[in-house]
Scaffold this active site. Sequence first.
Site, PDB file in Angstrom:
ATOM      1  N   CYS A   1       0.816  -1.205   0.000  1.00  0.00           N
ATOM      2  CA  CYS A   1       0.000   0.000   0.000  1.00  0.00           C
ATOM      3  C   CYS A   1       0.856   1.264   0.000  1.00  0.00           C
ATOM      4  CB  CYS A   1      -0.879   0.020   1.242  1.00  0.00           C
ATOM      5  SG  CYS A   1      -1.824  -1.479   1.464  1.00  0.00           S
TER       6      CYS A   1
ATOM      7  N   ARG B   1       4.827   0.292  -6.288  1.00  0.00           N
ATOM      8  CA  ARG B   1       4.851  -0.552  -5.096  1.00  0.00           C
ATOM      9  C   ARG B   1       3.900  -1.734  -5.206  1.00  0.00           C
ATOM     10  NH1 ARG B   1       6.460   2.570  -0.139  1.00  0.00           N
ATOM     11  NH2 ARG B   1       5.053   1.250   1.015  1.00  0.00           N
TER      12      ARG B   1
ATOM     13  N   TRP C   1      -3.006  -2.677  -1.482  1.00  0.00           N
ATOM     14  CA  TRP C   1      -2.602  -4.028  -1.888  1.00  0.00           C
ATOM     15  C   TRP C   1      -3.290  -4.958  -0.894  1.00  0.00           C
ATOM     16  CZ3 TRP C   1       0.298  -8.200   0.069  1.00  0.00           C
ATOM     17  CH2 TRP C   1       0.795  -9.093  -0.890  1.00  0.00           C
TER      18      TRP C   1
ATOM     19  N   ASN D   1      -1.484   1.905   6.101  1.00  0.00           N
ATOM     20  CA  ASN D   1      -0.557   0.853   5.657  1.00  0.00           C
ATOM     21  C   ASN D   1      -0.230   0.006   6.877  1.00  0.00           C
ATOM     22  OD1 ASN D   1      -0.456   2.072   3.197  1.00  0.00           O
ATOM     23  ND2 ASN D   1       1.729   2.538   3.250  1.00  0.00           N
ATOM     24  N   GLY D   2      -0.129  -1.310   6.662  1.00  0.00           N
ATOM     25  CA  GLY D   2       0.219  -2.193   7.770  1.00  0.00           C
ATOM     26  C   GLY D   2      -0.902  -3.176   8.039  1.00  0.00           C
TER      27      GLY D   2
ATOM     28  N   GLU E   1      18.885 -16.242  -8.801  1.00  0.00           N
ATOM     29  CA  GLU E   1      18.363 -14.920  -9.113  1.00  0.00           C
ATOM     30  C   GLU E   1      17.876 -14.862 -10.566  1.00  0.00           C
ATOM     31  OE1 GLU E   1      17.302 -12.556  -7.536  1.00  0.00           O
ATOM     32  OE2 GLU E   1      17.316 -10.853  -8.911  1.00  0.00           O
TER      33      GLU E   1
ATOM     34  N   LYS F   1      14.047 -13.860 -11.527  1.00  0.00           N
ATOM     35  CA  LYS F   1      13.755 -12.735 -12.426  1.00  0.00           C
ATOM     36  C   LYS F   1      12.776 -13.171 -13.504  1.00  0.00           C
ATOM     37  CE  LYS F   1      14.582 -10.223 -10.749  1.00  0.00           C
ATOM     38  NZ  LYS F   1      14.910  -9.667  -9.496  1.00  0.00           N
TER      39      LYS F   1
ATOM     40  N   GLU G   1       9.112 -14.111 -12.023  1.00  0.00           N
ATOM     41  CA  GLU G   1       8.276 -13.057 -11.421  1.00  0.00           C
ATOM     42  C   GLU G   1       7.704 -12.106 -12.464  1.00  0.00           C
ATOM     43  OE1 GLU G   1      10.060 -10.171  -8.709  1.00  0.00           O
ATOM     44  OE2 GLU G   1      11.991 -10.419  -9.681  1.00  0.00           O
TER      45      GLU G   1
ATOM     46  N   HIS H   1      19.413 -36.354  -9.362  1.00  0.00           N
ATOM     47  CA  HIS H   1      18.817 -36.935  -8.153  1.00  0.00           C
ATOM     48  C   HIS H   1      17.317 -36.719  -8.111  1.00  0.00           C
ATOM     49  CE1 HIS H   1      22.769 -38.000  -6.666  1.00  0.00           C
ATOM     50  NE2 HIS H   1      23.161 -36.814  -7.111  1.00  0.00           N
TER      51      HIS H   1
ATOM     52  N   LYS I   1       6.409  -3.932  -4.392  1.00  0.00           N
ATOM     53  CA  LYS I   1       7.828  -3.574  -4.345  1.00  0.00           C
ATOM     54  C   LYS I   1       8.394  -3.740  -2.941  1.00  0.00           C
ATOM     55  CE  LYS I   1      11.731  -2.081  -5.878  1.00  0.00           C
ATOM     56  NZ  LYS I   1      12.532  -3.085  -6.589  1.00  0.00           N
TER      57      LYS I   1
HETATM   58  C1  AGP Z   1      12.620  -9.424  -6.507  1.00  0.00           C
HETATM   59  O1  AGP Z   1      12.734  -8.874  -7.744  1.00  0.00           O
HETATM   60  C2  AGP Z   1      11.814  -8.711  -5.527  1.00  0.00           C
HETATM   61  N1  AGP Z   1      11.702  -7.364  -5.669  1.00  0.00           N
HETATM   62  C3  AGP Z   1      11.890  -9.250  -4.109  1.00  0.00           C
HETATM   63  O2  AGP Z   1      12.294 -10.573  -4.083  1.00  0.00           O
HETATM   64  C4  AGP Z   1      12.719  -8.434  -3.104  1.00  0.00           C
HETATM   65  O3  AGP Z   1      14.076  -8.581  -3.342  1.00  0.00           O
HETATM   66  C5  AGP Z   1      12.345  -8.870  -1.678  1.00  0.00           C
HETATM   67  O4  AGP Z   1      10.989  -8.645  -1.477  1.00  0.00           O
HETATM   68  C6  AGP Z   1      13.165  -8.168  -0.627  1.00  0.00           C
HETATM   69  O5  AGP Z   1      12.975  -6.792  -0.675  1.00  0.00           O
HETATM   70  P1  AGP Z   1      13.958  -5.803   0.051  1.00  0.00           P
HETATM   71  O6  AGP Z   1      15.288  -5.950  -0.624  1.00  0.00           O
HETATM   72  O7  AGP Z   1      13.367  -4.447  -0.155  1.00  0.00           O
HETATM   73  O8  AGP Z   1      14.030  -6.209   1.473  1.00  0.00           O
END
Ligand code: AGP
Length: 605
Positions: free
Chosen positions: A2, A27, A75, A99-100, A478, A482, A485, A501, A600
């Site tokens: 949010c 976000r 969100w 938010n929260g 990673e 990428k 996602e 395995h 985000k």
């Molecule tokens: C990956 O592309 C994401 N954005 C996600 O995995 C992100 O790295 C994770 O949520 C951690 O976020 P932060 O680095 O802000 O703590």
Amino acid sequence: MCGIVGYVGRENCTDVLIDALSKLEYRGYDSAGIAVFENGKIRVEKAKGRLQNLDEKMNLEGRPFGNCGIGHTRWATHGEPSHINSHPHSGRRVTLVHNGIIENYMELKAFLEGKGYHFESQTDTETVAKLIDYYYQDDPLEALNKALPQVRGAYALAILFEGFPDRLYAVRKESPLIVGLGCGGENFVASDIPAILKYTNRYYLLEQDEVALVTAGQVVVTDLAGNPIEKQEQVADWDIDAAEKGGFAHFMLKEIHEQPKAFRNTISPRIRDGAIQFENGLDDVLRAAKRLHVVACGTAMHAGIVGKYLIESLARVPVDVDLASEFRYRNPILEKEDLAVIISQSGETADTLAALRLAKSQGIRTLAIVNVVGSSIAREADYVLYTWAGPEIAVASTKAYTVQLAVMYLLAFQLGRLRGQLDEAAYANYLTELMQTPEKIEKLLSQSGAIANLAVDYREAQNMFFIGRGLDYALSQEGSLKLKEISYIYSEAYAAGELKHGTISLIVEGIPVVALATQRDLLEKMISNVREVRARGAKVLLFCFEGTQVSADLANHVIYLPQGSDLFAPLLSIVPLQLFAYHIAEQRGCDVDKPRNLAKSVTVE
Ligand code: AGP
């Protein structure tokens, strides 16, 4: 997650709120809403889906007009994305955005229903709005002081109280909130700096349970009891261009291209006179640490895995890497001389912040590697190494990962030297090669067009595997994240030696396998693993250094990395991996910067 904005000033706040909310779209959200004081009354407008829906709806129905208001992108956590669940939420004379997560909202709801309140939404937020309303006579601060101690959980709130059409209130606990200081005649509230950067770069960071009374002319910060608190003004050095696409089709592509600059900004200030100079006496801590616990989420955790390989091999210091969401509940063994290394782009990830607090509560020292200056993790850790990537807007992390890796390399070299594992010559050679990395990244970026062409052959895939050994395996995790996602292609990263395995049963005719083969001492073994998947019909995209002998039948496509030593391969391979994921997602028509269901900054558990 949010986003919150608030405005009070001379402008029509509807336009300012929509503009500021648009800067928080990155976000991740699924509905939006605003509340504006219009002729002394609070008018609420909401819409499910994109901010544009809200904007268009208001154009049809007549835009609210007023000088004081709050806005929100939601969100969904409690209750589906819908009009009714969107913020703002109201009591009889109080309207707020949140938010929260309110943990005891069921309890509060039962209490308020007993007092005659009727609830419309399924949200936890509505209970806070009604609880504050219940205590609101004529004094907003008194209402906050009575209500908020009853609330358990995390909140950042921007609040309008009927009877005070020229002010808004902001208060936070756990979730971040800032008050933007306008240049005379206007002030702002926001959950994130980019929201207000167009208007001001000066702000106050609100601390736990601090309340800001914000009017056009001034900002007064107190505790809940009304005792004044003197705040230190902060200045964000992110310029407005950093939060714009600057001619690129997507923020993600722009941020991939910003990596050479981000990398230089992160390492250059820390390499002086041929040696790494960490800020704040960190060397003593590194010298003393018996074990490192790297804790993070998602991409940041993947940077930690590469760090483990580097640090253990160069410095011979044991490193555990944990997902923050596991670490915090698994009762980890932490010894007095250990060092917790907390990695986070945003510095606000709820699980990572909780992991940091757990480490502190057990008396071990904490080092945060964080991109957002002044974020909660940066403020609470004992030591901070900032990554200087600038704002990262795309949900998929790219440049933030690369600079997290840069810091991992610096840590590994410094630990190696301080522990007597690296001699001066090796140390100097490593630093030289590290400083040459941005140029090599630039070279790889120039292959973006070629990678876009190659992506055509892979974009229809339903599943994909990423394999590698050693540092390549660490990095492949990673690369795989990428891709999945942003393109929604299911993908999995596997240690190449582990395939046999079990997982090799999934390798069938035509399935793409991205094989990272940059570790020369493991090359023969890796080539055998590639042959195993080729023999089962896999379509192979191979990564290796220029000059590696690759027989024509080994791979369908090869991406060559500029010459360098094996140790530095992750810093190079990551660039074509990011571009590969980007072009596939873009060609599949995906919303690259805002992938579905993702946010985000993950500020809830
Ligand atoms: C990956 O592309 C994401 N954005 C996600 O995995 C992100 O790295 C994770 O949520 C951690 O976020 P932060 O680095 O802000 O703590």
